[in-house]
Write a protein that holds these residues in place. Structure first.
Motif, PDB file in Angstrom:
ATOM      1  N   ILE A  89       7.009   9.983   8.583  1.00  0.00           N
ATOM      2  CA  ILE A  89       8.834  10.057   9.200  1.00  0.00           C
ATOM      3  C   ILE A  89       8.491   9.138  10.367  1.00  0.00           C
ATOM      4  O   ILE A  89       9.221   8.792  11.560  1.00  0.00           O
ATOM      5  CB  ILE A  89       9.349  10.784   9.169  1.00  0.00           C
ATOM      6  CG1 ILE A  89       9.741  11.245   7.176  1.00  0.00           C
ATOM      7  CG2 ILE A  89      10.488  11.419   9.457  1.00  0.00           C
ATOM      8  CD1 ILE A  89      10.117  12.462   7.193  1.00  0.00           C
ATOM      9  N   TRP A  90       7.308  10.449  12.153  1.00  0.00           N
ATOM     10  CA  TRP A  90       7.205   9.926  12.490  1.00  0.00           C
ATOM     11  C   TRP A  90       6.816   8.807  13.151  1.00  0.00           C
ATOM     12  O   TRP A  90       7.051   7.879  14.569  1.00  0.00           O
ATOM     13  CB  TRP A  90       7.133  11.082  14.015  1.00  0.00           C
ATOM     14  CG  TRP A  90       7.786  12.299  13.732  1.00  0.00           C
ATOM     15  CD1 TRP A  90       7.253  13.386  12.136  1.00  0.00           C
ATOM     16  CD2 TRP A  90       8.398  12.558  14.166  1.00  0.00           C
ATOM     17  NE1 TRP A  90       8.679  14.425  13.373  1.00  0.00           N
ATOM     18  CE2 TRP A  90       9.172  14.198  13.935  1.00  0.00           C
ATOM     19  CE3 TRP A  90       9.358  11.845  15.302  1.00  0.00           C
ATOM     20  CZ2 TRP A  90      10.308  14.757  14.568  1.00  0.00           C
ATOM     21  CZ3 TRP A  90      10.517  12.608  15.547  1.00  0.00           C
ATOM     22  CH2 TRP A  90      10.842  14.204  15.025  1.00  0.00           C
ATOM     23  N   ALA A  91       5.667   8.056  12.597  1.00  0.00           N
ATOM     24  CA  ALA A  91       5.311   6.876  12.608  1.00  0.00           C
ATOM     25  C   ALA A  91       6.528   6.131  12.222  1.00  0.00           C
ATOM     26  O   ALA A  91       6.155   4.968  13.730  1.00  0.00           O
ATOM     27  CB  ALA A  91       4.326   5.848  12.000  1.00  0.00           C
ATOM     28  N   VAL A  92       7.426   6.077  11.897  1.00  0.00           N
ATOM     29  CA  VAL A  92       8.557   5.048  11.694  1.00  0.00           C
ATOM     30  C   VAL A  92       9.731   5.461  12.653  1.00  0.00           C
ATOM     31  O   VAL A  92      10.580   4.565  13.659  1.00  0.00           O
ATOM     32  CB  VAL A  92       8.895   5.348  10.230  1.00  0.00           C
ATOM     33  CG1 VAL A  92       7.864   4.436   9.852  1.00  0.00           C
ATOM     34  CG2 VAL A  92       9.545   5.708   9.711  1.00  0.00           C
ATOM     35  N   VAL A  93       9.774   6.588  12.875  1.00  0.00           N
ATOM     36  CA  VAL A  93      11.437   6.731  13.918  1.00  0.00           C
ATOM     37  C   VAL A  93      10.769   6.594  15.804  1.00  0.00           C
ATOM     38  O   VAL A  93      11.890   6.188  16.518  1.00  0.00           O
ATOM     39  CB  VAL A  93      11.548   8.206  13.247  1.00  0.00           C
ATOM     40  CG1 VAL A  93      12.084   8.566  14.397  1.00  0.00           C
ATOM     41  CG2 VAL A  93      11.978   8.340  12.403  1.00  0.00           C
ATOM     42  N   ALA A  94       9.081   6.748  15.905  1.00  0.00           N
ATOM     43  CA  ALA A  94       9.113   6.545  17.399  1.00  0.00           C
ATOM     44  C   ALA A  94       9.246   5.380  17.471  1.00  0.00           C
ATOM     45  O   ALA A  94       8.129   4.637  16.886  1.00  0.00           O
ATOM     46  CB  ALA A  94       7.917   7.655  17.540  1.00  0.00           C
TER      47      ALA A  94
END
Length: 670
Positions: free
Chosen positions: A556-561
């Protein structure tokens, strides 16, 4: 027309007999062995009767040495046949020719077997051509009185070149242009002229990719011209059967020991194991892969390391040039305490070995090994279009473990790329040659290189540069920039997340993605705000946050950040995290302090950057820098040429326009 060209053209006329029964690419299978056989026949002629008489009078079982002494050659023939008798009996030509071949001494018979001569005899006989071919060759006088060894070498080279042209093969795999050999031998031997002139001097020379033996012969001629009483022993190894046969027969005729020329691959079957040599020289094939011998080479590397030949490292599989150089270095003589011994070697390379491979690669480690041992004396850049099979630029590497005091710790770079003359007729890719006078000039400049480099008034100053060994070394460092990010949810974000592997089997995947949809187009500038919004969206939709699933949270964080230079600085335990997409590398000269270089060249542009550890891909060990070596030859001799002024270009364009207008008026009559 030179004698060798006249003879080669006459021999080549045999191809007219073969046309129709042989393909053009097969002419060499007949003409080369018959040329060799006729040469042997002419060389033996004066002592044939003496050999027969000695054979009849000798009762010992092993007569080989006795008969060679009677022949005054390294070979002999006990058959009563010759080209004259074979060519006079049309009905029994095959029988008589085979009897003649079987009468040769073992060393000569092995050479002819490499041509698969018996196969060609049967084929020619079946086609009704054998008698005609024998008669044709019987007309040619190839005696040493008519054709000396030097000219005979040219005859073979001319024939090979012709075969290569019609069969699209590379003549350069078989022989090297004679002027290139002469220059190479000059540079190799010139510093030792006084030593070579000593009474009773014995010298041995190796070429591990000897082709037809041109380099070995030229080296012998050079040494004997300095000292006619010197004893020169020649050694070689060759993979191509026909080239091997030509080289071995040439050495045998000259009185060299033919067993010193070995057939086979120098890497997998070293024919001169445990031997060392005074001089070595080679022109190995450029850019040829070594996959066929990969298992043997890698096994030796792993088992023996520096106790074997390839301990410094292995180059990439598509270019075995550095394997040849390591193979040769392993055969250098040790330098004794009194300064005697040692070896000089010269090898022809293309540009790739100068710089291919970054720090830690096989090629870089090999360069490092050579330079740190102070073995590289010089590199000489040659003109392009000098070789038959390639037009690329080439270089001599001169390597020795017995540098004189003035050269210790130094490498000479000599730019000889402008020393050439245009050929009247191209031969394959060869359009240029180096004249005798230019060879003299280059040889002189090489001998005076240190003085030329030090004196700006020297006429050869611009062509020579001298560097300390360590100036070719560098320290490869990794430079990390801090990771700054913003956080957002877009259509692309959700699409990538839907396809992410960690979410593939997550039961609440679709519900979680649906919970995130109301956040489309939202941007957060801190991780805390983004986390609060994402957790709130999931809770509001009644979807549990995947706390137990670290891989899902990471996805999740890999695509949101998203990396953003204006974004929030990301830290871990109070230390900034590196941005993997911004990692850069710097090559710090080996002679410079890394921190001083970093402060001068990097920090003024990226004040918050830092030096990161580099991990060795083989061992996993971390280091602040990796040592590499490269030799950027052309960079050191680059001369900036400013562009022409625009006013000059405009004037030329106007002149061309005026000329065009004049031509148009003449055509139209206006």
């Amino acid at each position: 027309m030179p004698v060798h060209t006249e003879l080669a053209n006459f021999i080549w006329s045999v191809a007219d007999l073969l046309r129709g029964d042989y393909k053009q690419s097969e002419y060499g299978k007949v003409i080369l062995p018959f040329t060799t056989l006729r040469r042997l026949d002419c060389v033996m002629a004066p002592t044939r009767q003496a050999v027969w008489n000695r054979a009849a009078a000798t009762r010992v079982e092993n007569k080989d040495a006795i008969l060679r002494a009677a022949a005054r050659l390294r070979f002999y023939n006990l058959s009563r046949q010759s080209f004259a008798t074979i060519g006079s009996d049309a009905d029994n030509v095959a029988t008589n020719l085979n009897d003649y071949l079987n009468g040769f001494s073992p060393s000569a018979r092995e050479i002819l077997e490499k041509y698969e001569f018996h196969v060609q005899i049967a084929r020619l006989d079946a086609a009704g051509l054998l008698y005609k071919v024998v008669q044709k060759f019987a007309e040619i006088d190839l005696s040493p009185q008519r054709v000396d060894n030097h000219q005979m070498g040219y005859v073979f080279e001319e024939l090979i070149r012709k075969f290569s042209e019609i069969s699209n093969e590379t003549a350069g795999e078989h022989f090297t242009p004679r002027e290139v050999i002469e220059l190479m031998v000059n540079l190799l031997l010139a510093p030792d002229a006084d030593t070579l002139n000593q009474p009773g001097k014995v010298v041995n020379i190796l070429d591990p990719a000897c082709g037809t033996g041109g380099m070995l012969s030229a080296a012998e001629e050079h040494i004997t011209s300095l000292n006619p009483r010197a004893t020169v022993e020649l050694f070689g190894q060759e993979l191509n059967a026909e080239s091997y046969a030509i080289c071995r027969s040439d050495m045998m005729i000259k009185g060299q020991d033919p067993s010193h020329i070995v057939y086979g691959n120098s890497f997998s079957a070293d024919g001169h194991r445990r031997r060392t040599f005074d001089y070595m020289l080679a022109n190995p094939p450029f850019g040829v892969e070594w996959k066929k011998v990969q298992d043997q080479v890698e096994a030796e590397y792993a088992a023996l390391g520096h106790a074997g030949r390839f301990g410094a490292g292995l180059p990439r599989i598509n270019d075995g040039s550095f394997l040849f150089l390591q193979h040769m270095i392993s055969k250098m003589k040790l330098v004794e305490k009194d300064g005697s011994g040692g070896t000089r070697l010269a090898i022809v390379f293309n540009g790739s070995p100068l710089f291919t491979g970054g720090a830690g690669s096989g090629e870089s480690e090999i360069r490092r090994w050579i330079l740190e041992n102070d073995w590289l004396e010089a590199i000489v850049a040659l003109p392009d279009q000098l070789f038959y099979n390639t037009g690329i630029s080439t270089y001599f590497w001169i390597v020795t473990n017995r540098k004189d005091a003035a050269h210790r710790g130094k490498v000479v770079l000599l730019d000889a790329r402008e020393y050439w003359a245009k050929m009247r007729k191209s031969l394959g890719e060869k359009r240029k040659l180096i004249t005798k006078e230019q060879i003299r000039q280059i040889t002189g400049l090489y001998g005076d290189a240190l003085a030329a480099a030090a004196n700006p008034e020297h006429p050869g100053h611009a062509k020579v540069k001298v560097f300390a060994n360590e100036e070719f070394g560098y320290q490869r460092i990794a430079v990390d920039w801090p990771l700054r990010q913003r956080f957002e949810v877009t259509e692309d974000t959700l699409a990538v997340l839907a396809a992410a592997k960690p979410l593939a089997r997550y039961a609440d995947r679709d519900a979680l993605l649906a919970a995130f949809k109301p956040l489309l187009g939202t941007v957060w500038w801190t991780r805390k705000d983004a986390q609060s919004a994402l957790l709130g969206a999931a809770a509001g939709a009644g979807v549990p946050w995947p706390w137990p699933h670290a891989a899902i949270q990471k996805a999740i964080w890999a695509v949101v950040a998203v990396s953003d230079p204006e974004g929030e600085l990301q830290t871990k335990k109070g230390r900034p995290l590196p941005d993997p997409d911004l990692r850069d590398y710097e090559n710090v000269p080996l002679t410079e302090d890394i921190d001083e270089y970093f402060a001068r060249e990097v920090l003024p542009h990226v004040p918050d950057a830092w030096i990161a550890d580099i991990r060795d891909p083989k061992t996993g060990a971390a280091a602040r820098a990796r040592i590499g070596y490269e030799i950027p030859f052309t960079r050191h001799f680059y001369v900036y040429t400013p562009p022409r002024p625009l006013a000059v270009i405009d004037a030329e364009l106007r002149e061309l326009e005026a000329q065009i207008q004049t031509l148009l008026r003449e055509v139209t009559g206006r």
